[in-house]
Design a protein around this motif. Sequence first.
Motif, mmCIF file in Angstrom:
data_model
loop_
_atom_site.group_PDB
_atom_site.id
_atom_site.type_symbol
_atom_site.label_atom_id
_atom_site.label_comp_id
_atom_site.label_asym_id
_atom_site.label_seq_id
_atom_site.Cartn_x
_atom_site.Cartn_y
_atom_site.Cartn_z
ATOM 1 N N CYS A 559 28.505 -65.726 19.471
ATOM 2 C CA CYS A 559 29.259 -66.156 20.657
ATOM 3 C C CYS A 559 29.508 -64.959 21.599
ATOM 4 C CB CYS A 559 30.591 -66.795 20.247
ATOM 5 S SG CYS A 559 31.347 -67.779 21.566
ATOM 6 N N LEU A 560 28.440 -64.258 21.906
ATOM 7 C CA LEU A 560 28.528 -63.085 22.777
ATOM 8 C C LEU A 560 27.724 -63.269 24.067
ATOM 9 C CD1 LEU A 560 27.986 -60.376 20.008
ATOM 10 C CD2 LEU A 560 30.151 -60.888 21.158
ATOM 11 N N SER A 561 27.062 -64.420 24.199
ATOM 12 C CA SER A 561 26.133 -64.604 25.316
ATOM 13 C C SER A 561 26.835 -64.547 26.672
ATOM 14 C CB SER A 561 25.390 -65.928 25.175
ATOM 15 O OG SER A 561 26.302 -67.009 25.042
ATOM 16 N N HIS A 562 28.080 -65.020 26.758
ATOM 17 C CA HIS A 562 28.785 -64.978 28.044
ATOM 18 C C HIS A 562 29.113 -63.536 28.433
ATOM 19 C CE1 HIS A 562 31.720 -65.222 24.829
ATOM 20 N NE2 HIS A 562 32.683 -64.827 25.634
ATOM 21 N N HIS A 563 29.375 -62.683 27.435
ATOM 22 C CA HIS A 563 29.631 -61.272 27.728
ATOM 23 C C HIS A 563 28.355 -60.579 28.214
ATOM 24 C CE1 HIS A 563 33.760 -61.123 26.454
ATOM 25 N NE2 HIS A 563 33.479 -61.609 25.264
ATOM 26 N N ARG A 565 25.898 -62.144 29.755
ATOM 27 C CA ARG A 565 25.577 -62.718 31.071
ATOM 28 C C ARG A 565 26.379 -62.054 32.190
ATOM 29 N NH1 ARG A 565 25.495 -63.379 35.505
ATOM 30 N NH2 ARG A 565 25.231 -65.223 36.808
ATOM 31 N N ILE A 566 27.663 -61.886 32.002
ATOM 32 C CA ILE A 566 28.503 -61.301 33.042
ATOM 33 C C ILE A 566 28.433 -59.779 32.992
ATOM 34 C CG2 ILE A 566 30.901 -61.113 33.876
ATOM 35 C CD1 ILE A 566 29.599 -63.811 34.410
ATOM 36 N N GLY A 567 28.080 -59.245 31.836
ATOM 37 C CA GLY A 567 27.949 -57.802 31.716
ATOM 38 C C GLY A 567 29.185 -57.103 31.209
ATOM 39 N N THR A 568 30.113 -57.830 30.590
ATOM 40 C CA THR A 568 31.241 -57.160 29.945
ATOM 41 C C THR A 568 30.794 -56.490 28.644
ATOM 42 O OG1 THR A 568 31.848 -59.380 29.152
ATOM 43 C CG2 THR A 568 33.169 -58.461 30.920
ATOM 44 N N LEU A 569 29.562 -56.755 28.250
ATOM 45 C CA LEU A 569 28.940 -56.088 27.103
ATOM 46 C C LEU A 569 27.502 -55.763 27.494
ATOM 47 C CD1 LEU A 569 29.261 -55.398 23.988
ATOM 48 C CD2 LEU A 569 28.172 -57.610 23.570
ATOM 49 N N SER A 570 27.044 -54.562 27.164
ATOM 50 C CA SER A 570 25.662 -54.224 27.498
ATOM 51 C C SER A 570 24.751 -54.576 26.323
ATOM 52 C CB SER A 570 25.533 -52.736 27.843
ATOM 53 O OG SER A 570 25.231 -51.966 26.691
ATOM 54 N N LEU A 692 27.449 -74.189 31.899
ATOM 55 C CA LEU A 692 27.495 -73.114 30.903
ATOM 56 C C LEU A 692 28.210 -71.876 31.433
ATOM 57 C CD1 LEU A 692 23.889 -73.193 29.406
ATOM 58 C CD2 LEU A 692 25.998 -73.539 28.111
ATOM 59 N N VAL A 693 29.064 -71.276 30.605
ATOM 60 C CA VAL A 693 29.688 -70.008 30.987
ATOM 61 C C VAL A 693 28.680 -68.866 30.959
ATOM 62 C CG1 VAL A 693 32.016 -70.639 30.219
ATOM 63 C CG2 VAL A 693 30.445 -69.541 28.613
ATOM 64 N N ASP A 694 27.576 -69.056 30.240
ATOM 65 C CA ASP A 694 26.535 -68.025 30.190
ATOM 66 C C ASP A 694 25.284 -68.465 30.942
ATOM 67 O OD1 ASP A 694 25.547 -69.958 28.508
ATOM 68 O OD2 ASP A 694 25.540 -68.726 26.709
ATOM 69 N N ALA A 695 25.457 -69.376 31.907
ATOM 70 C CA ALA A 695 24.311 -69.889 32.667
ATOM 71 C C ALA A 695 23.531 -68.738 33.282
ATOM 72 C CB ALA A 695 24.786 -70.846 33.755
ATOM 73 N N ASP A 696 22.272 -68.666 32.938
ATOM 74 C CA ASP A 696 21.451 -67.514 33.278
ATOM 75 C C ASP A 696 20.192 -68.002 33.976
ATOM 76 O OD1 ASP A 696 19.264 -65.465 32.653
ATOM 77 O OD2 ASP A 696 21.076 -64.411 31.973
ATOM 78 N N SER A 697 19.871 -67.394 35.101
ATOM 79 C CA SER A 697 18.729 -67.847 35.902
ATOM 80 C C SER A 697 17.390 -67.615 35.235
ATOM 81 C CB SER A 697 18.746 -67.142 37.267
ATOM 82 O OG SER A 697 19.835 -67.582 38.034
ATOM 83 N N ALA A 698 17.359 -66.868 34.144
ATOM 84 C CA ALA A 698 16.102 -66.633 33.424
ATOM 85 C C ALA A 698 16.084 -67.365 32.092
ATOM 86 C CB ALA A 698 15.897 -65.134 33.204
ATOM 87 N N ILE A 699 17.121 -67.170 31.282
ATOM 88 C CA ILE A 699 17.129 -67.729 29.926
ATOM 89 C C ILE A 699 17.208 -69.250 29.953
ATOM 90 C CG2 ILE A 699 18.361 -67.759 27.730
ATOM 91 C CD1 ILE A 699 19.461 -64.973 28.518
ATOM 92 N N ASN A 700 18.064 -69.786 30.803
ATOM 93 C CA ASN A 700 18.243 -71.234 30.862
ATOM 94 C C ASN A 700 16.946 -71.958 31.232
ATOM 95 O OD1 ASN A 700 19.866 -73.651 30.765
ATOM 96 N ND2 ASN A 700 19.935 -73.612 32.997
ATOM 97 N N PRO A 701 16.258 -71.583 32.307
ATOM 98 C CA PRO A 701 14.991 -72.270 32.614
ATOM 99 C C PRO A 701 13.885 -72.002 31.596
ATOM 100 C CG PRO A 701 15.404 -70.517 34.196
ATOM 101 C CD PRO A 701 16.656 -70.686 33.406
ATOM 102 N N MET A 702 13.864 -70.813 30.989
ATOM 103 C CA MET A 702 12.858 -70.575 29.955
ATOM 104 C C MET A 702 13.012 -71.590 28.827
ATOM 105 S SD MET A 702 12.013 -67.215 27.554
ATOM 106 C CE MET A 702 13.450 -67.387 26.483
ATOM 107 N N MET A 703 14.275 -71.799 28.380
ATOM 108 C CA MET A 703 14.503 -72.758 27.304
ATOM 109 C C MET A 703 14.101 -74.170 27.723
ATOM 110 S SD MET A 703 17.996 -74.030 25.438
ATOM 111 C CE MET A 703 18.111 -75.471 26.499
ATOM 112 N N TRP A 704 14.508 -74.561 28.928
ATOM 113 C CA TRP A 704 14.211 -75.925 29.375
ATOM 114 C C TRP A 704 12.719 -76.120 29.653
ATOM 115 C CZ3 TRP A 704 16.823 -80.266 29.009
ATOM 116 C CH2 TRP A 704 18.198 -80.190 28.769
ATOM 117 N N GLN A 705 12.045 -75.102 30.168
ATOM 118 C CA GLN A 705 10.599 -75.211 30.361
ATOM 119 C C GLN A 705 9.905 -75.443 29.019
ATOM 120 O OE1 GLN A 705 8.222 -74.664 32.962
ATOM 121 N NE2 GLN A 705 9.400 -73.793 34.654
ATOM 122 N N ASN A 706 10.311 -74.688 27.995
ATOM 123 C CA ASN A 706 9.684 -74.855 26.681
ATOM 124 C C ASN A 706 10.017 -76.205 26.069
ATOM 125 O OD1 ASN A 706 8.596 -72.325 26.965
ATOM 126 N ND2 ASN A 706 10.096 -71.302 25.656
#
Length: 867
Positions: A559-563, A565-570, A692-706
Amino acid sequence: MSRRSPARVELFFKDICDLKERVRFLDSHGFCSYNLVNKNKADALNDWVQAIREVSPNANICCHYSLKYNKVPRKGPKEQEERLLSALQLSRANEVLIISGSGQKTAWNTVSALEAVKSASLPHSVPLLAVAYNPYFPEKQDQEEENHRLKEKLESGCITKVYLQFGSDLDRLRNGLEYLHKLKASKSFSIAGSLFLPTAQLISQQKFRPWNGVFLSQEFLSGPENAKAVLHEMVNQYRTNNVEILWEAPGIRTEKDVKLVLELTGAVDAEKHKGSLTSSVNANNSPQQKRLKISDNFHLSRRSKEPCLLIFGNHDVRIRDNRSLEAATSAHETVLPVFLWTVEDRGYVTGAVQVVLKDALRSLNSSLESFNLSLACFNCPDNDNHGVTTIKEITEKLGAKAVFWNRECTTEGRDRDSKRKAALESYGISVIESQSSLLYDPDKMDLTSGFHGGHWGTLMPFLKQCKMKFGEPIRPTPYHDTFGLLQSVQSPTYPKTSSIDDLNMARISGKQLWDEPIRKRFPMNEKLALEAMESFCRSGLKSYEQERSRADKEGATGCLSHHLRIGTLSPNQLYWRIEDSGLSYDKVKTFSRRLFWRDLAYYQLACFPNMRYKCIRSHYEDLEWVIGEEEKRRFNAWKRGKTGFPIVDAAMRELYETGWITQSLRMVVASFLVEYLRVNWTKGCEWFHYTLVDADSAINPMMWQNAGKSGTDQWNFILSPTTASQDPSGNYTRRWVPELSKLSTAALVHRPWEATEEQLESAGIVLGETYPHRIIRDLKAERNRSVDATLEMRRRSQQFNSDRGYDLIHLPNGDTTVVFTKKEYRLDSNGQLFKDDDLRQITRQKMSGNKAKLKSKRNAKAKSLKL
């Protein structure tokens, strides 16, 4: 040492002879202030004091007095007071440090002891009194209680000194010193601060068997070099705040120890210390240990006096391990941190992401303010193209000639950054870009077409190329380096900025404040991100491989994906924490690869900028989906969690209420939408992007495309909405679909239509009323229609079909490459499904051809060598 050292040394010894020998050694090096630890009521403290003075007559000695070890057994407060008062009157020390010990406080504690001293009217000859204070408690409530206790101690009027306990959190140390200075406004006392020599033995001991009340960071415990650098910053803090240093036991025992103490304190002046910010960073240059060198491009001694702008985005909201922040603070003495909120940002940073972003910005501002910096926020006008006009106005008012930012490797981010950079450079403003949100820079990566140990665009070829070309990801910049940089810069005053709450972001109106559950579940804070990472790596990581798909088990995922995404964690912080966990490769490989999946998504986005809306396998744009009212009926039921399939409904309700579901559940609901409801994947992708709180313009469409079969990969599985293996106990579904919570078994919770009338009645369920009927009844038939539609589309697109029945796609460089295609979709040149024998024959022919080519190359090479 020719001068007398102001530092104190805590003495640790075997006997009187050993004590005297140690004092002689320390006295010869200029030390003359000592602390004696009280670990037993039989300790002969006065004898020890006398022994020290025989060697060093002018020594300043502080004896510790433990209320715990000197407690009179089975006696009340009166007897405890008498023992304490007697000990104080008999003491030959200069100071007495009264300690109650860690753990639960009893009636006889430091506060009550000081009250006894205050009432006793002791003679002036008794030693001065001191107390301990711990500013390092991780929990806010614990720290507030500690602060309150210190205030009570000082109100006795008996205290002349406060000893800081040892810890390694630089932020908490600074906060603690600020609190002490606030108290000093009304009370008179001096401050001493504890330090330990950063030996490998001590670090190992604290890592595996930490002492009560001692809170040490993972950075400090990672090794002597990092620990030494943290201590450098602590010494700076102590100097700035006029804090006396106490070297705790086992103390300073050898010439090597003295040399280390001089390195950390006596021989390092402020300018040298600034220059040593990267000393620990560059201590080990092996590929596995390499770190970013702050001084690669900038040198503190050459800092510009001109101010600069440091622009934060929606993806790098942190001060730790932030490349752009490091570059700006290394190059300039004055830095203005800036956040711009533009009309373009509002177009793609939507919904739940805005809620957590706003919270993260508040935390960032708080962190910056602790360094006397402040985040200047701007609501850019709608006609301000990507905030260029606003940036130009800020630089003109400040006289700034340089702007720093971290590139955002999304389609929107590339467009914004390129336009900003071109415009600013045309005005004579330098733009310094960094990359701080991915392990590797996707712009420096290139996967050639063809098959290289895996199909193009899949994980393993990408991972291997990254490791081959760039090596291991760089180590995160140690926080003590960043801390030192931030301590040494200043922020200019800039008028007319917006507050974070004034930004046109996450403004929720109406009766239902849907942001509240999101903010409650996902508070955005760097410290919380690091604590969550640490907690998971200590307890959850070892079972992740087996339990990651479980939605009914708390802590089964990080449960770290939102961090991230926003960059509170590198990502570098997380990657190396996993690598340093000490767990075997088999335990960590899947979780560690999640970070490479993340980088892969951004590489795909760089290759296919419109993949959020357009199929990567372009011919899949012609795939038939349900349309019209039927599409609307199915999609709306899916969105609201009312499909009649409990595991799907539970996940979609959790998603809408909290902004998050586990990866396994995302796959369940995505598979259900495209394979069974036959709704276009782009619909699901957009809904996820909003919720999604971690909605990501790359990861989200990659998953949905697959999931939609049109990406660089295809899911080689179908997830059942009825077996619900993600929730074998049924507890997850019961929580989010409470209508079904009274059904007696997990099987019935997931398939209520199989319950008898009596079972439904007993559970208070009326299908179609209290819980919806299944939106589709025949899963197999719907799935067959999905397969047929895919095959028909592929038959119409034979030009995109390889000789083995795989899909072909066009890459940005013009090449055509094969991408993985599920066996059930592979067609021959006549549009018929391949048979196993046909596939085996093609494979043998291809392998034979490859061997022949290899042999021909070898012969040609041998011939050239002979020539």
